[in-house]
Design a protein around this motif. Structure first.
Motif, PDB file in Angstrom:
ATOM      1  N   GLN A 144      86.699 146.092  96.386  1.00 36.39           N
ATOM      2  CA  GLN A 144      87.276 147.052  95.453  1.00 36.39           C
ATOM      3  C   GLN A 144      88.770 146.810  95.299  1.00 36.39           C
ATOM      4  N   TRP A 145      89.307 147.159  94.122  1.00 39.75           N
ATOM      5  CA  TRP A 145      90.737 147.113  93.871  1.00 39.75           C
ATOM      6  C   TRP A 145      91.330 148.444  94.287  1.00 39.75           C
ATOM      7  N   TYR A 167      98.073 141.712  95.301  1.00 39.14           N
ATOM      8  CA  TYR A 167      98.206 141.218  93.932  1.00 39.14           C
ATOM      9  C   TYR A 167      99.609 141.400  93.375  1.00 39.14           C
ATOM     10  N   LEU A 187      99.055 146.740  93.925  1.00 41.53           N
ATOM     11  CA  LEU A 187      97.630 146.499  93.727  1.00 41.53           C
ATOM     12  C   LEU A 187      97.137 145.550  94.809  1.00 41.53           C
ATOM     13  N   TRP A 188      96.089 145.942  95.524  1.00 39.08           N
ATOM     14  CA  TRP A 188      95.480 145.144  96.590  1.00 39.08           C
ATOM     15  C   TRP A 188      93.988 145.036  96.318  1.00 39.08           C
ATOM     16  N   TYR A 189      93.391 143.924  96.717  1.00 37.62           N
ATOM     17  CA  TYR A 189      91.956 143.692  96.564  1.00 37.62           C
ATOM     18  C   TYR A 189      91.341 143.585  97.957  1.00 37.62           C
TER      19      TYR A 189
END
Length: 87
Positions: free
Chosen positions: A63-64, A19, A54-56
Protein backbone atom coordinates in the motif's frame (compact mmCIF):
# COMPACT_ATOMS: atom_id res chain seq x y z
CA UNK A 1 13.30 4.50 12.12
CA UNK A 2 10.06 2.55 12.48
CA UNK A 3 6.77 3.22 10.71
CA UNK A 4 3.37 2.00 11.87
CA UNK A 5 1.51 0.76 8.82
CA UNK A 6 -2.28 1.07 9.26
CA UNK A 7 -2.67 -2.50 7.96
CA UNK A 8 0.46 -4.33 9.17
CA UNK A 9 1.41 -2.55 12.39
CA UNK A 10 4.85 -1.31 13.42
CA UNK A 11 7.61 -2.17 10.97
CA UNK A 12 11.24 -1.26 10.28
CA UNK A 13 11.63 1.44 7.64
CA UNK A 14 13.62 -0.97 5.45
CA UNK A 15 10.30 -2.61 4.51
CA UNK A 16 9.24 0.64 2.84
CA UNK A 17 10.32 2.49 -0.29
CA UNK A 18 10.57 6.28 0.13
CA UNK A 19 9.08 8.08 -2.85
CA UNK A 20 9.39 11.73 -1.90
CA UNK A 21 8.01 14.80 -0.20
CA UNK A 22 4.48 16.11 -0.59
CA UNK A 23 5.28 17.87 -3.87
CA UNK A 24 5.58 14.51 -5.65
CA UNK A 25 2.59 15.29 -7.89
CA UNK A 26 3.94 18.59 -9.23
CA UNK A 27 5.28 17.27 -12.52
CA UNK A 28 5.97 19.64 -15.39
CA UNK A 29 3.19 19.68 -17.95
CA UNK A 30 3.33 18.40 -21.50
CA UNK A 31 5.59 20.61 -23.59
CA UNK A 32 7.36 22.08 -20.54
CA UNK A 33 10.91 23.35 -21.14
CA UNK A 34 13.75 20.89 -20.54
CA UNK A 35 14.99 23.07 -17.68
CA UNK A 36 11.71 22.42 -15.81
CA UNK A 37 12.14 18.65 -16.27
CA UNK A 38 15.76 18.88 -15.17
CA UNK A 39 14.70 20.68 -11.98
CA UNK A 40 11.89 18.17 -11.34
CA UNK A 41 14.15 15.15 -11.75
CA UNK A 42 17.34 16.36 -10.07
CA UNK A 43 16.65 19.14 -7.56
CA UNK A 44 15.10 18.36 -4.18
CA UNK A 45 14.29 20.53 -1.21
CA UNK A 46 15.79 19.43 2.08
CA UNK A 47 13.34 20.88 4.59
CA UNK A 48 14.03 20.99 8.32
CA UNK A 49 10.88 20.28 10.29
CA UNK A 50 7.54 18.63 9.60
CA UNK A 51 7.03 17.10 6.15
CA UNK A 52 4.52 14.80 4.48
CA UNK A 53 6.17 12.05 2.47
CA UNK A 54 4.90 9.30 0.21
CA UNK A 55 6.12 5.79 1.14
CA UNK A 56 5.34 2.40 -0.43
CA UNK A 57 5.11 -0.68 1.83
CA UNK A 58 7.16 -2.82 -0.52
CA UNK A 59 7.87 -5.76 1.81
CA UNK A 60 4.40 -5.77 3.35
CA UNK A 61 0.87 -4.97 2.23
CA UNK A 62 1.91 -3.14 -0.98
CA UNK A 63 0.00 0.00 0.00
CA UNK A 64 0.99 3.64 -0.54
CA UNK A 65 1.20 5.61 2.70
CA UNK A 66 1.35 9.31 3.52
CA UNK A 67 3.78 9.71 6.43
CA UNK A 68 3.91 12.91 8.47
CA UNK A 69 7.31 13.20 10.12
CA UNK A 70 9.77 15.68 11.55
CA UNK A 71 13.07 15.60 9.66
CA UNK A 72 14.92 17.13 12.62
CA UNK A 73 13.69 14.91 15.47
CA UNK A 74 12.72 11.87 13.34
CA UNK A 75 9.35 11.79 15.13
CA UNK A 76 6.55 10.14 13.13
CA UNK A 77 3.29 11.95 13.91
CA UNK A 78 1.01 10.21 11.42
CA UNK A 79 0.73 7.41 8.88
CA UNK A 80 -2.34 7.07 6.65
CA UNK A 81 -3.34 5.11 3.59
CA UNK A 82 -3.26 7.11 0.37
CA UNK A 83 -6.14 5.09 -1.13
CA UNK A 84 -8.58 2.50 0.13
CA UNK A 85 -7.44 -1.11 0.29
CA UNK A 86 -8.45 -3.23 -2.68
CA UNK A 87 -9.26 -6.88 -2.12
Amino acid sequence: MRLTCPLCGERDRREFYYYGAEDYLRRPGEGAPLADWDDYLHLRDNPAGVTKDLWYHEAGCAQWLLVTRNTVTHEISGVELVAGRKE
